[in-house]
Motif scaffolding. Structure first.
Motif, PDB file in Angstrom:
ATOM      1  N   VAL A 148      56.341  54.475  59.394  1.00  0.00           N
ATOM      2  CA  VAL A 148      55.218  55.785  59.394  1.00  0.00           C
ATOM      3  C   VAL A 148      55.359  56.489  58.011  1.00  0.00           C
ATOM      4  CG1 VAL A 148      54.691  57.815  60.355  1.00  0.00           C
ATOM      5  CG2 VAL A 148      55.150  55.888  61.906  1.00  0.00           C
ATOM      6  N   TRP A 149      56.746  57.000  57.704  1.00  0.00           N
ATOM      7  CA  TRP A 149      56.740  57.942  56.504  1.00  0.00           C
ATOM      8  C   TRP A 149      56.602  57.090  55.186  1.00  0.00           C
ATOM      9  CZ3 TRP A 149      56.656  62.686  56.731  1.00  0.00           C
ATOM     10  CH2 TRP A 149      57.088  63.471  57.647  1.00  0.00           C
ATOM     11  N   ARG A 150      56.948  55.893  55.163  1.00  0.00           N
ATOM     12  CA  ARG A 150      56.575  54.769  53.997  1.00  0.00           C
ATOM     13  C   ARG A 150      55.120  54.901  53.768  1.00  0.00           C
ATOM     14  NH1 ARG A 150      55.012  49.976  53.582  1.00  0.00           N
ATOM     15  NH2 ARG A 150      55.667  49.364  55.848  1.00  0.00           N
ATOM     16  N   ALA A 151      54.275  54.583  55.038  1.00  0.00           N
ATOM     17  CA  ALA A 151      52.958  54.358  54.979  1.00  0.00           C
ATOM     18  C   ALA A 151      52.287  55.742  54.567  1.00  0.00           C
ATOM     19  CB  ALA A 151      52.220  53.931  56.063  1.00  0.00           C
ATOM     20  N   PHE A 152      52.733  56.758  55.106  1.00  0.00           N
ATOM     21  CA  PHE A 152      52.231  58.331  54.575  1.00  0.00           C
ATOM     22  C   PHE A 152      52.651  58.436  53.182  1.00  0.00           C
ATOM     23  CE2 PHE A 152      53.408  62.925  54.374  1.00  0.00           C
ATOM     24  CZ  PHE A 152      52.250  63.265  54.305  1.00  0.00           C
ATOM     25  N   ARG A 153      53.727  57.977  52.659  1.00  0.00           N
ATOM     26  CA  ARG A 153      53.962  58.080  51.015  1.00  0.00           C
ATOM     27  C   ARG A 153      53.266  57.168  50.250  1.00  0.00           C
ATOM     28  NH1 ARG A 153      55.385  63.171  51.943  1.00  0.00           N
ATOM     29  NH2 ARG A 153      57.217  63.722  52.391  1.00  0.00           N
ATOM     30  N   ASN A 154      52.644  56.057  50.924  1.00  0.00           N
ATOM     31  CA  ASN A 154      51.596  55.201  50.054  1.00  0.00           C
ATOM     32  C   ASN A 154      52.699  54.184  49.321  1.00  0.00           C
ATOM     33  OD1 ASN A 154      48.923  56.020  51.138  1.00  0.00           O
ATOM     34  ND2 ASN A 154      49.257  57.805  49.606  1.00  0.00           N
ATOM     35  N   LEU A 155      53.467  54.080  50.322  1.00  0.00           N
ATOM     36  CA  LEU A 155      54.767  53.117  49.508  1.00  0.00           C
ATOM     37  C   LEU A 155      54.534  51.636  50.289  1.00  0.00           C
ATOM     38  CD1 LEU A 155      57.599  55.213  48.965  1.00  0.00           C
ATOM     39  CD2 LEU A 155      56.144  54.490  46.978  1.00  0.00           C
ATOM     40  N   THR A 156      54.762  50.612  49.498  1.00  0.00           N
ATOM     41  CA  THR A 156      54.960  49.206  49.965  1.00  0.00           C
ATOM     42  C   THR A 156      56.574  49.138  50.138  1.00  0.00           C
ATOM     43  OG1 THR A 156      55.277  48.069  47.842  1.00  0.00           O
ATOM     44  CG2 THR A 156      53.031  48.130  48.772  1.00  0.00           C
TER      45      THR A 156
END
Length: 120
Positions: free
Chosen positions: A60-68
């Motif tokens: 969730v946090w990775r997607a929120f930060r727009n990171l692969t």
């Protein structure tokens, strides 16, 4: 003895309500100042809903930060395979690994710990 002022009860209650409103406004302004300065961050409801629904916090946090996963691996220094394993729930990650991930995501390490009822 101090001076006293007598006012109607309705006026007293109106003034007390204004005092409460002022305290609320001051609290809201303090929060806004923390947001403006970058100390606080607004988290969208959909991110909170995903976390509450038990989705793996790292994902969730990775997607929120727009990171692969590869991006996160690069900025955190954590192997991408470890990230995949943590997101899949097959590995919880060491404290050292979680600290690196949390730092890269600009969140608390506690934010990466799944809720007890959502763990596999």
């Amino acid at each position: 003895m101090g001076e006293t002022v007598t006012i109607p009860k309705a006026e007293y209650e109106r003034l007390r309500a204004l005092e409460v409103d002022l305290a609320d406004i001051q609290a809201a302004l303090a929060v806004q100042a923390r947001i403006d300065s970058g100390v606080e961050e607004l988290i969208p409801a959909d991110v909170v809903d995903r976390l509450l629904d038990g989705e793996p916090p790292l994902r969730v946090w990775r997607a929120f930060r727009n990171l692969t996963q590869a991006d996160l691996a690069r900025v955190s220094g954590v192997n991408r395979v470890q990230i995949v394993e943590i997101e899949a729930g097959r590995n919880s990650g060491s404290v050292r690994t979680l600290r690196k991930l949390a730092t890269a995501l600009a969140i608390s390490i506690d934010d990466l710990i799944p809720a007890p009822d959502s763990e596999a």
